[in-house]
Every structure is written in structure tokens, then in C-alpha cells.
Design an enzyme around this catalytic site. Structure first.
Site, PDB file in Angstrom:
ATOM      1  N   HIS A  72       0.846  -1.190   0.000  1.00 28.67           N
ATOM      2  CA  HIS A  72       0.000   0.000   0.000  1.00 28.67           C
ATOM      3  C   HIS A  72       0.882   1.241   0.000  1.00 28.67           C
ATOM      4  O   HIS A  72       1.704   1.414   0.877  1.00 28.67           O
ATOM      5  CB  HIS A  72      -0.913   0.002   1.245  1.00 28.67           C
ATOM      6  CG  HIS A  72      -2.081  -0.926   1.104  1.00 28.67           C
ATOM      7  ND1 HIS A  72      -3.290  -0.666   1.684  1.00 28.67           N
ATOM      8  CD2 HIS A  72      -2.222  -2.090   0.443  1.00 28.67           C
ATOM      9  CE1 HIS A  72      -4.142  -1.630   1.368  1.00 28.67           C
ATOM     10  NE2 HIS A  72      -3.509  -2.526   0.628  1.00 28.67           N
ATOM     11  N   TYR A 201      -9.050   5.803   7.707  1.00 22.86           N
ATOM     12  CA  TYR A 201      -9.138   6.161   9.134  1.00 22.86           C
ATOM     13  C   TYR A 201     -10.145   7.316   9.234  1.00 22.86           C
ATOM     14  O   TYR A 201      -9.947   8.366   8.640  1.00 22.86           O
ATOM     15  CB  TYR A 201      -7.787   6.626   9.668  1.00 22.86           C
ATOM     16  CG  TYR A 201      -6.719   5.560   9.775  1.00 22.86           C
ATOM     17  CD1 TYR A 201      -5.983   5.152   8.657  1.00 22.86           C
ATOM     18  CD2 TYR A 201      -6.428   4.952  10.999  1.00 22.86           C
ATOM     19  CE1 TYR A 201      -5.002   4.182   8.754  1.00 22.86           C
ATOM     20  CE2 TYR A 201      -5.440   3.976  11.111  1.00 22.86           C
ATOM     21  CZ  TYR A 201      -4.731   3.611   9.978  1.00 22.86           C
ATOM     22  OH  TYR A 201      -3.753   2.638  10.090  1.00 22.86           O
ATOM     23  N   LYS A 297       1.505  -0.073  15.094  1.00 22.68           N
ATOM     24  CA  LYS A 297       2.921  -0.157  15.458  1.00 22.68           C
ATOM     25  C   LYS A 297       3.265  -1.369  16.323  1.00 22.68           C
ATOM     26  O   LYS A 297       4.455  -1.633  16.544  1.00 22.68           O
ATOM     27  CB  LYS A 297       3.345   1.121  16.199  1.00 22.68           C
ATOM     28  CG  LYS A 297       3.400   2.352  15.298  1.00 22.68           C
ATOM     29  CD  LYS A 297       4.349   2.152  14.142  1.00 22.68           C
ATOM     30  CE  LYS A 297       4.227   3.238  13.098  1.00 22.68           C
ATOM     31  NZ  LYS A 297       4.842   2.833  11.822  1.00 22.68           N
ATOM     32  N   TYR A 385       4.426   6.655   9.799  1.00 19.46           N
ATOM     33  CA  TYR A 385       3.550   5.524   9.505  1.00 19.46           C
ATOM     34  C   TYR A 385       4.317   4.412   8.771  1.00 19.46           C
ATOM     35  O   TYR A 385       4.159   3.232   9.079  1.00 19.46           O
ATOM     36  CB  TYR A 385       2.360   5.991   8.645  1.00 19.46           C
ATOM     37  CG  TYR A 385       1.234   4.980   8.553  1.00 19.46           C
ATOM     38  CD1 TYR A 385       1.217   4.019   7.533  1.00 19.46           C
ATOM     39  CD2 TYR A 385       0.191   4.977   9.466  1.00 19.46           C
ATOM     40  CE1 TYR A 385       0.199   3.084   7.441  1.00 19.46           C
ATOM     41  CE2 TYR A 385      -0.846   4.049   9.374  1.00 19.46           C
ATOM     42  CZ  TYR A 385      -0.834   3.106   8.365  1.00 19.46           C
ATOM     43  OH  TYR A 385      -1.847   2.172   8.276  1.00 19.46           O
TER      44      TYR A 385
END
Ligand code: APR
Ligand code: PHB
Length: 390
Positions: A72, A201, A297, A385
Site C-alpha cells: 500500500h 481512518y 505499530k 507511519y
């Protein structure tokens, strides 16, 4: 029985450490409390940083990830009906994340351990580390009613938040940092096509929602829920209606719903225990720290811990130097706290905090509007990220 590194915990951390050490000719034994089916039945997040993906490839367990996983290059943030794409690749000079279920990572690691004759003891009960500050540590455990003693040089505590390892470090030595969030995540897995090719999100007045996936036919959705919510109170229809109410209108209209094949609630906390070592015991992964899932994470921090710890063990056994072992905790904590910060920031940005004042809510709105209006702000988000350097 004797080994070089006794590993407590057969989740991603313990299995990856065992696999990397094996490839360097270093013996280990993994002691896992649960059955393999139980470990593989746990549904967990599925966003792998490039660092973890590269570690799996170099450990010889990246083939299925590369075949079945999906790279992605971005994700969307939705707020007040708008969707803004965070162009991860464009903002980070070409980096991306791999969407591949953690359960699949764990299965690939188990299979690799089996193929290489790795020793993973399932259903190991009452695992206890001993003699941590001596040069001769050992671990005791029971299996099918028989007591065992495993002599070793070192013990790797990879037994997660509820494990025995962290608790084996005297309280007077441990400094713990914790923030418990006033909400949870209600998650659903459904055999339906994802609503979007990339993750979304969502921040909404009703609360956070996340649209994720495991494959083109397996979707993973979450809605923020009350901290004391009971999953039994949520029918599939109620879940889908609540999710739609939090998505932008056109996204909700595209949502394909179906029966849930898994439904569960997870609490959210930020937690770090320092130091990550005590004598010959070294903590890695969830045994030492927990992040809220918002930034994806958890698994990725476990991976960087294992990178540092395996490198230190390899230095010890090949160069007879303890330098990296002595530096492990400090080195790992530097990256852990940066990911802790990012996960806290992303959670604070996207969730509805019941106790927030009007001022808090306006600051949250301003933070989102800044992100939507500033490429620099999006670049900061993107570099965290995709994963900060090891
Ligand atoms: N003895 C032996 N094994 C134990 C004990 C014990 N006393 N306590 C826990 N375990 C096992 C658990 O059954 C689990 O399989 O240790 C393993 C720990 O695995 P995880 O909790 O998955 O932690 P970790 O391997 O560090 O992986 C971190 O996985 O849980 C997610 O959100 C987490 O993404 C993060 C990643
Ligand atoms: C998931 O797919 O389970 C997932 C993805 C991204 C997150 C958290 C969970 O930030």
C-alpha cells in the site's frame, strides 16, 4: 536440556528471534504457554513496515507475504465528510507498507521453525525464569505433568503484556509508564470485499472508525466503543449501521456488509516498562511495551526490538562481545518511544474523547484541518507511519 537462548513466548517476537538466531547457528528453544491453534487463532493487525517485511525476507519467511500480501502506497483520512489521501510513497521517497495479516506472519514463522527443526514447546505451563543475575540462568516449566529445566546462556522474554518475564524483573528496578484510553475498539472480520483499495481512518463526532482488510475478499473494520462495552451487545446489523454512520456518505453507500466471522473488543493503552533487560533476561515486543493499534505499530515495534536483540546475540556468539547486549535496552527504547509518541498522537487526533472540553475538540478539529491543508504535516505523518529507521 540446555540451549543458548531460551525464548519465553511463541508469538511473532519469539518465533522471529528463534528463526534469525537459527540462521546464524545460534541454538534457541521457544516455550509457548498456549497451543499452536490458539496462537494462530488470534486476530491481530496486519500492516507491516518495510523494515519488518525485509526482516522476514532475510529470515527466509517472506515468500507467502510477497505472494499474498499487498503493498500500500497510501491511505485515507476522513473527517467531516471529506477524504484526504496520505500519499505515503510520494511523501517518503517511495516507501510503502505491506498489508498482510499478523496471523499469517505467525503461521509462516511456525512453518519455518518446523522446516528447520526449530524447537517450539507448545502448552508449556508454569514457565519461570531463574538465576537472572547469575552467569547460569535457567527456565523451568511443566508439560503434560512433567517438570522440565532448561539451562541457557540468556533468556528472551517475548511473552507479551501478560507474560511472566517482565514480572520477573524486581519492581524496584522497573520504571513503568502507562496511559489507558477511555474507549476500546470493536472489531469485525467479514468475508466481504473491502470498501476501498486502501485503509480509511475516520474521525467523526460519533467516534473513530477504521476500514481495513486482509485480502480482496476479507475485510476488517473497527469502531471506537465505550471502554466497558460488551461485544454481546452488538449484533452484526448494529455494527454495520454504526460503522456507516461514521463514514463519509459516499463511502457508507459503497460498503458491502456480511456476517461477521470474528467480532471482539480490544482496550487501548500506551505502556512502556524500563529497562528492557535485567541480568541475562531481555524483554522484546509486547512484553516490554504496548501501543494503541491506531498507528499499527505493535508488530512493527516487536520487529525492531528483535532486530536489535538478535544483532546483539549474534555479536556475543560470533565476536564474544557483550557491547550490543549492554546497549540493547537503551537502543530499543529510543525507537520505542518515538513510535509510542506517534501512536498516541494518531489516537488523540482521530478518536472522540468523552471528557474533552469544547476547547479540546476545537484543537482536534484544527489539527485535522492542518493535516488536510499542509503537505509538511502529511510528510511527518507519512514518515512515522511507514516506520522510522532502525
Ligand atoms: N509462558 C509462556 N508463554 C507465554 C506466557 C508464559 N508465562 N505468557 C504469554 N505467553 C505467550 C502468549 O501465549 C503469546 O503467544 O507469549 C506470546 C506473546 O505473543 P504476543 O502477545 O503476540 O506478543 P509479541 O510476540 O511480542 O507480538 C507483538 O503481536 O500481540 C500482538 O499487538 C501485539 O502486534 C503486537 C505483536
Ligand atoms: C488491521 O487491519 O487490523 C489494522 C490496520 C491498521 C491499524 C490497525 C489495525 O492501524
Amino acid at each position: 536440556m540446555k540451549t543458548q537462548v531460551a525464548i519465553i513466548g511463541g508469538g511473532p517476537s519469539g518465533l522471529l528471534l528463534s528463526q534469525i538466531l537459527h540462521l546464524k547457528g545460534i541454538q534457541s528453544v521457544v516455550l509457548e504457554r498456549q497451543s499452536r491453534d490458539y496462537v494462530l487463532g488470534r486476530i491481530r493487525a496486519g500492516v507491516l513496515e518495510q523494515g519488518l517485511a525485509d526482516m522476514l525476507r532475510s529470515a527466509g519467511v517472506g515468500d507467502r507475504m510477497d505472494q499474498e500480501g499487498h503493498l500500500h502506497g497510501g491511505f485515507d483520512i476522513a473527517h467531516e465528510g471529506q477524504r484526504m489521501r496520505i500519499d505515503l510513497s510520494g511523501l517518503t521517497g517511495g516507501k510503502s507498507v505491506m498489508v498482510y495479516g499478523q496471523t499469517e506472519v505467525t503461521l509462516d514463522l511456525y512453518n519455518a521453525r518446523d522446516e528447520m527443526g526449530g524447537i517450539v514447546v507448545d502448552n508449556a505451563q508454569n514457565v519461570i525464569p531463574h538465576n537472572l543475575t547469575s552467569g547460569t540462568p535457567y527456565v523451568t516449566y511443566e508439560k503434560e505433568g512433567v517438570s522440565h529445566r532448561l539451562e541457557c546462556d540468556f533468556i528472551a522474554g517475548c511473552d507479551g503484556f501478560h507474560g511472566v518475564s517482565r514480572q520477573s524483573i524486581p519492581e524496584a528496578v522497573r520504571q513503568e509508564y502507562e496511559k489507558v484510553y477511555p474507549f476500546g475498539w470493536l472489531g469485525v472480520l467479514s468475508e466481504t470485499p473491502p470498501v476501498s483499495d486502501e485503509l480509511i481512518y475516520n474521525h467523526s463526532e460519533r467516534g473513530f472508525a477504521l476500514c481495513s482488510m486482509r485480502s480482496k475478499s476479507l475485510s476488517r473494520y473497527y469502531v471506537q466503543c465505550d471502554i466497558n462495552e460488551d461485544v454481546e451487545n452488538w449484533s452484526d446489523d448494529q455494527f454495520w449501521e454504526e460503522l456507516k454512520s461514521r463514514l463519509p456518505t459516499e463511502t457508507a453507500a459503497q460498503l458491502i456488509t456480511g456476517p461477521s466471522i470474528e467480532k471482539s473488543i480490544a482496550p487501548l493503552r500506551s505502556f512502556v516498562s524500563e529497562p528492557l533487560c535485567y541480568g541475562r533476561l531481555f524483554l522484546a515486543g509486547d512484553a516490554g511495551h504496548i501501543v494503541p493499534p491506531t498507528g499499527a505499530k505493535g508488530l512493527n515495534l516487536a520487529a525492531s526490538d528483535i532486530h536489535y536483540l538478535s544483532t546483539a546475540f549474534i555479536q556475543y556468539y560470533t565476536e564474544h562481545s557483550e557491547t550490543k547486549l549492554r546497549e540493547y535496552s537503551q537502543t530499543a527504547l529510543k525507537r520505542i518511544w518515538k513510535a509510542m509518541r506517534f501512536s498516541w498522537w494518531m489516537t488523540t487526533l482521530l478518536h472522540r474523547f468523552p471528557e474533552n472540553s469544547d476547547f479540546d475538540r476545537r484543537i482536534q478539529k484544527a489539527e485535522l484541518e492542518y493535516l488536510f491543508s499542509s503537505e509538511v504535516a502529511r510528510k511527518v505523518l507519512a514518515e512515522n507511519y511507514v516506520g522510522l529507521p532502525y
